[in-house]
Design a protein around this motif. Structure first.
Motif, PDB file in Angstrom:
ATOM      1  N   CYS A   1       0.852  -1.140   0.141  1.00  0.00           N
ATOM      2  CA  CYS A   1       0.136   0.238  -0.086  1.00  0.00           C
ATOM      3  C   CYS A   1       1.023   1.180  -0.085  1.00  0.00           C
ATOM      4  O   CYS A   1       1.820   1.458   0.883  1.00  0.00           O
ATOM      5  N   LEU A   2       0.907   2.264  -0.988  1.00  0.00           N
ATOM      6  CA  LEU A   2       1.404   3.396  -1.261  1.00  0.00           C
ATOM      7  C   LEU A   2       0.705   4.397  -1.070  1.00  0.00           C
ATOM      8  O   LEU A   2      -0.458   4.481  -1.623  1.00  0.00           O
TER       9      LEU A   2
ATOM     10  N   LEU B   1      -2.902  12.363  -2.503  1.00  0.00           N
ATOM     11  CA  LEU B   1      -3.764  12.060  -3.582  1.00  0.00           C
ATOM     12  C   LEU B   1      -4.692  10.952  -3.331  1.00  0.00           C
ATOM     13  O   LEU B   1      -6.001  10.812  -3.780  1.00  0.00           O
ATOM     14  N   GLY B   2      -4.249  10.077  -2.547  1.00  0.00           N
ATOM     15  CA  GLY B   2      -4.835   8.771  -2.196  1.00  0.00           C
ATOM     16  C   GLY B   2      -3.900   7.598  -1.767  1.00  0.00           C
ATOM     17  O   GLY B   2      -2.592   7.828  -2.153  1.00  0.00           O
ATOM     18  N   THR B   3      -4.461   6.340  -1.785  1.00  0.00           N
ATOM     19  CA  THR B   3      -3.717   5.205  -1.649  1.00  0.00           C
ATOM     20  C   THR B   3      -3.692   4.256  -2.542  1.00  0.00           C
ATOM     21  O   THR B   3      -4.867   4.138  -3.187  1.00  0.00           O
TER      22      THR B   3
ATOM     23  N   TRP C   1      -2.655   0.269  -4.084  1.00  0.00           N
ATOM     24  CA  TRP C   1      -2.023  -1.043  -4.161  1.00  0.00           C
ATOM     25  C   TRP C   1      -0.972  -1.166  -5.486  1.00  0.00           C
ATOM     26  O   TRP C   1      -1.381  -0.938  -6.217  1.00  0.00           O
ATOM     27  N   ALA C   2       0.193  -1.636  -4.772  1.00  0.00           N
ATOM     28  CA  ALA C   2       1.231  -1.629  -5.876  1.00  0.00           C
ATOM     29  C   ALA C   2       1.954  -3.071  -5.730  1.00  0.00           C
ATOM     30  O   ALA C   2       2.096  -3.423  -4.351  1.00  0.00           O
ATOM     31  N   GLU C   3       2.573  -3.163  -6.904  1.00  0.00           N
ATOM     32  CA  GLU C   3       3.721  -4.321  -6.915  1.00  0.00           C
ATOM     33  C   GLU C   3       5.106  -3.446  -7.098  1.00  0.00           C
ATOM     34  O   GLU C   3       5.258  -2.679  -8.030  1.00  0.00           O
ATOM     35  N   VAL C   4       6.002  -3.525  -6.254  1.00  0.00           N
ATOM     36  CA  VAL C   4       7.136  -2.959  -6.197  1.00  0.00           C
ATOM     37  C   VAL C   4       8.387  -3.987  -6.341  1.00  0.00           C
ATOM     38  O   VAL C   4       8.554  -4.626  -5.703  1.00  0.00           O
ATOM     39  N   SER C   5       9.234  -3.590  -7.592  1.00  0.00           N
ATOM     40  CA  SER C   5      10.335  -4.378  -7.831  1.00  0.00           C
ATOM     41  C   SER C   5      11.419  -3.595  -7.983  1.00  0.00           C
ATOM     42  O   SER C   5      11.582  -2.577  -8.731  1.00  0.00           O
ATOM     43  N   PRO C   6      12.619  -4.053  -7.128  1.00  0.00           N
ATOM     44  CA  PRO C   6      13.906  -3.422  -7.467  1.00  0.00           C
ATOM     45  C   PRO C   6      14.443  -3.539  -8.960  1.00  0.00           C
ATOM     46  O   PRO C   6      14.269  -4.494  -9.608  1.00  0.00           O
ATOM     47  N   ARG C   7      15.288  -2.370  -9.420  1.00  0.00           N
ATOM     48  CA  ARG C   7      15.726  -2.429 -10.692  1.00  0.00           C
ATOM     49  C   ARG C   7      17.379  -2.255 -10.629  1.00  0.00           C
ATOM     50  O   ARG C   7      17.976  -3.332 -10.734  1.00  0.00           O
TER      51      ARG C   7
END
Length: 112
Positions: free
Chosen positions: A9-10, A32-34, A36-42
């Motif tokens: 949750c971001l 602006l709001g929350t 839900w996300a997938e976060v992947s390191p690059r």
């Protein structure tokens, strides 16, 4: 293509300029709001910041799609926040032709 795993949750934030009382402006951030996300390191690298070494890490963040102009659609110049972590949005594109998901290329800077 399998659906992304949206498990973080971001908070999406946009920059806001406010008068500083001395004739200038100070930048702050408005939620602006929350999302839900997938976060992947690059990738990551070290650079010299204003106060010393800084670790610059790239992340790919995937969120649900939203129509152009919607406040829930990230744009470059905004940022995601998760607690004390801040991910600046550099670019946004659609993951699939139907626009069900968006790919946000972001950067996080951390004092080294």
């Amino acid at each position: 293509m399998s659906a992304p795993l949206l498990n973080r949750c971001l908070v999406l934030e946009a920059p806001v300029s406010m008068p500083d009382g001395a004739g200038g402006l100070v930048e702050s951030w408005a939620e602006l709001g929350t999302l839900w996300a997938e976060v992947s390191p690059r990738s990551g690298r070290e650079a010299l910041g204003e106060t010393g070494p800084v670790a610059i890490n790239a992340f790919r963040i995937i969120v649900r799609g939203a129509p152009m102009g919607a406040s829930s659609r990230p744009v470059p110049g905004q940022r995601f926040r998760q607690g004390l972590r801040v991910f600046r949005v550099l670019a946004v594109t659609e993951l699939d032709p139907g626009g069900m998901y968006l790919i946000c290329e972001t950067r996080e800077e951390v004092a080294a």
